[in-house]
Design an enzyme around this catalytic site. Sequence first.
Site, short mmCIF file in Angstrom:
data_model
loop_
_atom_site.label_atom_id
_atom_site.label_comp_id
_atom_site.label_asym_id
_atom_site.label_seq_id
_atom_site.Cartn_x
_atom_site.Cartn_y
_atom_site.Cartn_z
N GLY A 218 -17.34 22.74 -14.39
CA GLY A 218 -16.55 22.51 -15.21
C GLY A 218 -16.70 23.41 -16.63
N ASP B 277 -15.53 15.97 -20.82
CA ASP B 277 -15.38 14.34 -20.86
C ASP B 277 -16.49 13.91 -21.63
OD1 ASP B 277 -13.60 15.30 -18.93
OD2 ASP B 277 -14.31 13.51 -17.53
N GLY C 289 -10.09 13.27 -18.25
CA GLY C 289 -10.93 12.38 -18.33
C GLY C 289 -10.79 11.67 -16.84
N ARG D 228 -9.43 22.70 -22.07
CA ARG D 228 -10.61 23.17 -22.75
C ARG D 228 -11.02 24.40 -22.74
NH1 ARG D 228 -12.71 21.59 -16.03
NH2 ARG D 228 -12.74 23.27 -15.46
O1 F6P Z 1 -15.58 17.00 -15.18
C1 F6P Z 1 -14.63 17.56 -15.99
C2 F6P Z 1 -13.41 18.17 -16.26
O2 F6P Z 1 -12.86 18.26 -16.97
C3 F6P Z 1 -12.60 16.58 -15.43
O3 F6P Z 1 -11.99 16.15 -16.82
C4 F6P Z 1 -11.28 17.19 -14.80
O4 F6P Z 1 -11.51 16.59 -14.06
C5 F6P Z 1 -12.23 18.44 -14.05
O5 F6P Z 1 -13.09 18.57 -14.88
C6 F6P Z 1 -11.01 19.11 -13.50
O6 F6P Z 1 -11.52 20.24 -12.55
P1 F6P Z 1 -11.15 21.98 -12.19
O7 F6P Z 1 -11.89 22.63 -13.48
O8 F6P Z 1 -12.45 22.09 -10.91
O9 F6P Z 1 -10.36 21.41 -12.16
#
Ligand code: F6P
Length: 340
Positions: free
Chosen positions: A10, A126, A169, A273
Site C-alpha cells: 500500500g 499503520d 489500522g 494515504r
Molecule cells: O497497510 C496499510 C493499509 O492502509 C491498511 O491500513 C489497510 O487495511 C490496507 O492498507 C488497505 O489496503 P488496500 O490499499 O489494498 O485497500
Amino acid sequence: MRIGILTSGGDAPGLNAVIRGAVLKGTRVHGHEFVGFRGGYKGLCDSDAMPLARNEVKGIGNTGGTILGTSRTNPFEHGGAPRVREVLDEHRLDALIAVGGEGSLAAAKELSDLGLPVVGVPKTVDNDLNGTDFTFGFDTAVGIATEAMDRLRTTGDSHSRCMVAEVMGRHVGWIALHSGMAAGAHAILIPERKTSMDELLHWVRSAHDRGRAPLVVVAEGFVLDTMDDAHSERGLDAFGRPRLGGIGEKLAPLIEEATGIETRATTLGHIQRGGTPSAFDRVLATRFGMSVVDLVNAHQWGHMVALRGTEIHTVNFSEALGALKTVPAERYEAAAMLFG
Ligand code: F6P
C-alpha cells in the site's frame, strides 16, 4: 554501483521523498546510477524498469503516491529468487532497495537470505513495523484523520449527533489512538483491545449527558467482544487477507438504537494515504532514502534503515519482522482516562 529501487505494498505519503533522497545522495556523493522498477515486485519480476537519474526525481519530495507505482505482489509467486537474480543481472545491478511494509520486507528478507543483495526502507501508514519508532506516512495519515475529526465535531455539535469516524489500522490502532487523542475523542476503539457494546455506550452516554456531541473513533480492524473477526464484507486482497472497512457503519445504528442519539458514521479510507506528505514525513523519508545508500555502500544486505529516537539506525530484517508493533495496553489505558 548500479542500484535498483522499488516501492511495494500500500502506498504511503513520503515514498517519493525516499526515492529522491536515495537518488540525490547516491548520484551526487557516490556517483551511483539508479534504475526504478514499476509497480513493486511485479515490475521487478517483469523487468519493467525505468531510468532514475537526477532529472527524474526533481521536485517530487513533496508529492504523494509513488512515481514508480506499487502493487501487492509476492515475488515468490513470480519466479522467486532465480528470476530476481536474472533481472538484476540483465540491468547490471549491484543492489536492490525495497521500500515496503511488513509483507514486502518479509519478501526482501527472503530474497536476501537466498543470497541476493537486498536492503530495505520501512513504510506503512499503520506504523505497525517493529524495529523503527516511526514509519513515514503515519504522521500524514494522523494529520488527515485529525482534521477530518475536527470537521466531524463541528457538524456533530450543530446537530447534537454522535459521530463515528472509522480510520485505517488493520492489526493495530496507532492511527486511531493518535488522531483520536488529538481530536479529543470520547471513545477510541482499536484492534488490540476487544471492547463491549456496554462500555462503548457508557462513554457515548456520558459525553452526551455533559452536553457534548460524542465522537467515537474506530480502527477498521476493531473487534467487538461479541465478534470473532474484524468486520469485512469486501472479499480478499491479493494476499488472501480479508479487505476491512465498514465497522463504523455497523456500530452507528447500534449506538443510535441503544441510546436514542442520532448517529452518523464516516469512513475515511484511502483519503488517509493520499496527497502531500507532512513536513515530518518528508524529512523522515528523505533521511531514510539517504541513509539506505550507506547500507548499500557497506554491503549490509538483509538490513533496513530505522528511526530510533531522533537518529537513523540500521536494523536487521529479522529484528523488524515476525511480530507487529502494537499499541501497548498502558498507552491505551492512559488515553481511556479521557473517554466519556
Ligand atoms: O497497510 C496499510 C493499509 O492502509 C491498511 O491500513 C489497510 O487495511 C490496507 O492498507 C488497505 O489496503 P488496500 O490499499 O489494498 O485497500
